[in-house]
Scaffold this active site. Structure first.
Site, PDB file in Angstrom:
ATOM      1  N   THR A 112       0.832  -1.212   0.000  1.00 17.80           N
ATOM      2  CA  THR A 112       0.000   0.000   0.000  1.00 17.80           C
ATOM      3  C   THR A 112       0.863   1.257   0.000  1.00 17.80           C
ATOM      4  O   THR A 112       2.005   1.231   0.480  1.00 17.80           O
ATOM      5  CB  THR A 112      -0.885  -0.012   1.263  1.00 17.80           C
ATOM      6  N   ASP A 113       0.286   2.356  -0.489  1.00 23.50           N
ATOM      7  CA  ASP A 113       1.012   3.637  -0.421  1.00 23.50           C
ATOM      8  C   ASP A 113       1.064   4.171   1.010  1.00 23.50           C
ATOM      9  O   ASP A 113       1.788   5.125   1.289  1.00 23.50           O
ATOM     10  CB  ASP A 113       0.376   4.679  -1.358  1.00 23.50           C
ATOM     11  N   GLU A 114       0.293   3.537   1.923  1.00 21.64           N
ATOM     12  CA  GLU A 114       0.265   4.038   3.304  1.00 21.64           C
ATOM     13  C   GLU A 114       1.607   3.836   4.012  1.00 21.64           C
ATOM     14  O   GLU A 114       1.845   4.430   5.066  1.00 21.64           O
ATOM     15  CB  GLU A 114      -0.872   3.378   4.093  1.00 21.64           C
ATOM     16  N   TYR A 152      -1.507  -0.894  11.084  1.00 21.22           N
ATOM     17  CA  TYR A 152      -1.679  -1.505   9.752  1.00 21.22           C
ATOM     18  C   TYR A 152      -0.514  -1.135   8.835  1.00 21.22           C
ATOM     19  O   TYR A 152       0.185  -2.004   8.308  1.00 21.22           O
ATOM     20  CB  TYR A 152      -3.009  -1.050   9.126  1.00 21.22           C
ATOM     21  N   LYS A 186       2.591  -3.409   7.172  1.00 21.28           N
ATOM     22  CA  LYS A 186       2.787  -3.541   5.717  1.00 21.28           C
ATOM     23  C   LYS A 186       4.200  -3.082   5.350  1.00 21.28           C
ATOM     24  O   LYS A 186       4.872  -3.699   4.522  1.00 21.28           O
ATOM     25  CB  LYS A 186       1.739  -2.716   4.946  1.00 21.28           C
ATOM     26  N   ASN A 197     -12.454  13.266   1.071  1.00 26.27           N
ATOM     27  CA  ASN A 197     -13.551  12.385   1.479  1.00 26.27           C
ATOM     28  C   ASN A 197     -14.912  13.074   1.397  1.00 26.27           C
ATOM     29  O   ASN A 197     -15.924  12.443   1.099  1.00 26.27           O
ATOM     30  CB  ASN A 197     -13.310  11.875   2.909  1.00 26.27           C
TER      31      ASN A 197
HETATM   32  N1  NAD Z   1      -7.948  -1.842  -0.075  1.00 25.02           N
HETATM   33  C1  NAD Z   1      -7.076  -0.963  -0.568  1.00 25.02           C
HETATM   34  O1  NAD Z   1      -7.447   0.145  -0.945  1.00 25.02           O
HETATM   35  C2  NAD Z   1      -5.619  -1.357  -0.718  1.00 25.02           C
HETATM   36  C3  NAD Z   1      -4.749  -0.462  -1.346  1.00 25.02           C
HETATM   37  C4  NAD Z   1      -3.415  -0.832  -1.536  1.00 25.02           C
HETATM   38  C5  NAD Z   1      -2.975  -2.069  -1.113  1.00 25.02           C
HETATM   39  N2  NAD Z   1      -3.839  -2.923  -0.486  1.00 25.02           N
HETATM   40  C6  NAD Z   1      -3.333  -4.244  -0.088  1.00 25.02           C
HETATM   41  O2  NAD Z   1      -4.012  -5.215  -0.865  1.00 25.02           O
HETATM   42  C7  NAD Z   1      -4.154  -6.416  -0.138  1.00 25.02           C
HETATM   43  C8  NAD Z   1      -5.594  -6.842  -0.093  1.00 25.02           C
HETATM   44  O3  NAD Z   1      -6.377  -5.795   0.495  1.00 25.02           O
HETATM   45  P1  NAD Z   1      -7.959  -5.892   0.542  1.00 25.02           P
HETATM   46  O4  NAD Z   1      -8.485  -4.522   0.663  1.00 25.02           O
HETATM   47  O5  NAD Z   1      -8.421  -6.774  -0.542  1.00 25.02           O
HETATM   48  O6  NAD Z   1      -8.125  -6.623   1.953  1.00 25.02           O
HETATM   49  P2  NAD Z   1      -9.308  -7.533   2.504  1.00 25.02           P
HETATM   50  O7  NAD Z   1      -9.273  -7.326   3.979  1.00 25.02           O
HETATM   51  O8  NAD Z   1     -10.578  -7.267   1.758  1.00 25.02           O
HETATM   52  O9  NAD Z   1      -8.866  -9.014   2.148  1.00 25.02           O
HETATM   53  C9  NAD Z   1      -7.839  -9.677   2.831  1.00 25.02           C
HETATM   54  C10 NAD Z   1      -8.012 -11.166   2.584  1.00 25.02           C
HETATM   55  O10 NAD Z   1      -6.925 -11.846   3.226  1.00 25.02           O
HETATM   56  C11 NAD Z   1      -7.463 -12.965   3.939  1.00 25.02           C
HETATM   57  N3  NAD Z   1      -6.580 -13.229   5.074  1.00 25.02           N
HETATM   58  C12 NAD Z   1      -6.379 -12.450   6.181  1.00 25.02           C
HETATM   59  N4  NAD Z   1      -5.502 -13.039   7.003  1.00 25.02           N
HETATM   60  C13 NAD Z   1      -5.127 -14.213   6.404  1.00 25.02           C
HETATM   61  C14 NAD Z   1      -4.241 -15.248   6.757  1.00 25.02           C
HETATM   62  N5  NAD Z   1      -3.537 -15.214   7.912  1.00 25.02           N
HETATM   63  N6  NAD Z   1      -4.084 -16.287   5.904  1.00 25.02           N
HETATM   64  C15 NAD Z   1      -4.778 -16.346   4.739  1.00 25.02           C
HETATM   65  N7  NAD Z   1      -5.654 -15.394   4.363  1.00 25.02           N
HETATM   66  C16 NAD Z   1      -5.820 -14.339   5.181  1.00 25.02           C
HETATM   67  C17 NAD Z   1      -8.852 -12.532   4.384  1.00 25.02           C
HETATM   68  O11 NAD Z   1      -9.681 -13.650   4.670  1.00 25.02           O
HETATM   69  C18 NAD Z   1      -9.306 -11.744   3.175  1.00 25.02           C
HETATM   70  O12 NAD Z   1      -9.937 -12.582   2.224  1.00 25.02           O
HETATM   71  C19 NAD Z   1      -3.563  -6.143   1.259  1.00 25.02           C
HETATM   72  O13 NAD Z   1      -2.257  -6.647   1.280  1.00 25.02           O
HETATM   73  C20 NAD Z   1      -3.578  -4.620   1.356  1.00 25.02           C
HETATM   74  O14 NAD Z   1      -2.531  -4.179   2.183  1.00 25.02           O
HETATM   75  C21 NAD Z   1      -5.149  -2.593  -0.278  1.00 25.02           C
END
Ligand code: NAD
Length: 332
Positions: free
Chosen positions: A121-123, A148, A152, A247
């Site tokens: 993430t960019d965070e 969080y 990351k 937002n």
């Molecule tokens: N949502 C955003 O805007 C965003 C932006 C940039 C990066 N990301 C990154 O993208 C990735 C996915 O984000 P998201 O928003 O889809 O998250 P999400 O919370 O919707 O999904 C996470 C998934 O991981 C699974 N999970 C959690 N712990 C686990 C474990 N120990 N073993 C196996 N599975 C596990 C959960 O069941 C879930 O299906 C993350 O790594 C997040 O940091 C998200």
């Protein structure tokens, strides 16, 4: 034919990626997901069973991970605890999954010499002032604010160390805020959309001046597919679609698209340590790997997302009441 292992493939962005790869490649995909509250098996409904296999398990389970890595060509690692608010109330699962889980996968990638792509993430870069002309680049120093984003950041550094110390064939991408189908109703955009559908007034943290750089999940997926195909081992790529919005604008736009007065929302207590602004400069990905986003227009992507939530109430309804009860208990 590529055999891919996608961790967290029942989550928001991971499931969008699985749909994307089934539609845009001949890859066979194994999904490893622990189905935490954020994972939803139904997000993979309708995908062909001869192309997509689901494994219910944890990325910290070294034996299972080892077995799965033996059978694939490449791994795309989405699994994470991903919600900032939860990380403030209960940080421990963030350390287990984001740090120990990533370590477990890296050890398997090393042992089996598998191509590994780490989703981040960019965070990790912290935040920018509202009037800062700069955007994040691959050179921006890490400065995470929350449990969080710090876990990351820690996982990104583990990936870099496993590339340098052990020659693991890995790349990293840091993406801005995603929106689109299959996102949990706890997150900002789906929370507001489903509130309006339910007749509840949307909730805005503080004055709503915080800026996020929005990208449609489909564009995140196409960027990851591009990096898997053409990315240089050891490199980091920032993914963003020039979608900066505060937002307050986003809530007002949702209300307008949904036929409500633009001011029909409530202000609630701001998130502790709430990052002010994120903004991504994705020049490297665009110029070196030739990627471009398909949704350049936030309004049309948002309207499509609103339609999806209207048409898929059975997907989100089971989590809605508990999510709102949780926010209500925090005064948000
Ligand atoms: N949502 C955003 O805007 C965003 C932006 C940039 C990066 N990301 C990154 O993208 C990735 C996915 O984000 P998201 O928003 O889809 O998250 P999400 O919370 O919707 O999904 C996470 C998934 O991981 C699974 N999970 C959690 N712990 C686990 C474990 N120990 N073993 C196996 N599975 C596990 C959960 O069941 C879930 O299906 C993350 O790594 C997040 O940091 C998200």
């Amino acid at each position: 034919m590529t055999r891919l292992l996608v961790t967290g493939g029942a989550g928001f962005i991971g499931s969008n990626f699985v749909h994307y790869m089934v539609e845009n490649s001949d890859a066979h995909v194994s999904v490893l997901d622990a189905l935490t509250y954020a994972g939803n098996r139904a997000s993979l409904d309708g995908l062909p069973k001869d192309r997509v296999r689901f494994i219910h398990g944890d990325i910290t389970d070294a034996e299972l991970v080892d077995e799965l890595f033996a059978d694939v060509d490449a791994v795309v690692h989405y699994a994470a605890e991903s919600h900032n608010d939860n990380s403030l109330h209960s940080p421990r699962p963030f350390l287990d999954t984001n740090i120990v889980g990533t370590y477990t996968l890296l050890e398997a990638a090393r042992k089996h010499d598998r191509r590994f792509h780490h989703i981040s993430t960019d965070e990790v870069y912290g935040d920018l002032e509202l009037d800062d002309p700069q955007r994040f680049t691959e050179q921006t120093p890490y400065n995470p604010s929350s449990p969080y984003s710090s876990t990351k950041a820690g996982s990104d550094l583990l990936v870099r160390a496993w590339v340098r110390s052990f020659g693991v064939r890995a790349t990293i991408s840091n993406c801005s805020n995603n929106y689109g189908p299959y996102q949990h109703v706890e997150k900002f955009i789906p929370r507001q959309i489903t509130n309006v559908i339910r007749g509840i007034r949307p909730k805005l943290y503080g004055a709503g001046e915080n800026v996020r750089d929005w990208i449609h999940a489909n564009d995140h997926s196409s960027a990851v597919a591009t990096i898997l195909d053409k990315g240089v081992i050891g490199e980091t790529y920032l993914i963003g679609a020039d979608g900066e919005r505060n937002n307050k604008d986003v809530v007002e736009l949702i209300l307008e698209i949904m036929g409500q007065p633009r001011d029909a929302y409530d202000h609630v207590t701001d998130r502790a340590g709430h990052d002010l602004r994120y903004a991504i400069d994705s020049t490297k990905l665009r110029t070196e790997l030739g990627w471009t986003p398909s949704f350049s227009d936030f309004e049309s992507g948002l309207a499509a997302t609103i339609d999806w939530y209207r048409e898929n109430e059975s997907w989100w309804a089971p989590a809605k009441d508990a999510t709102e009860a949780f926010y209500a208990s925090k005064g948000q």
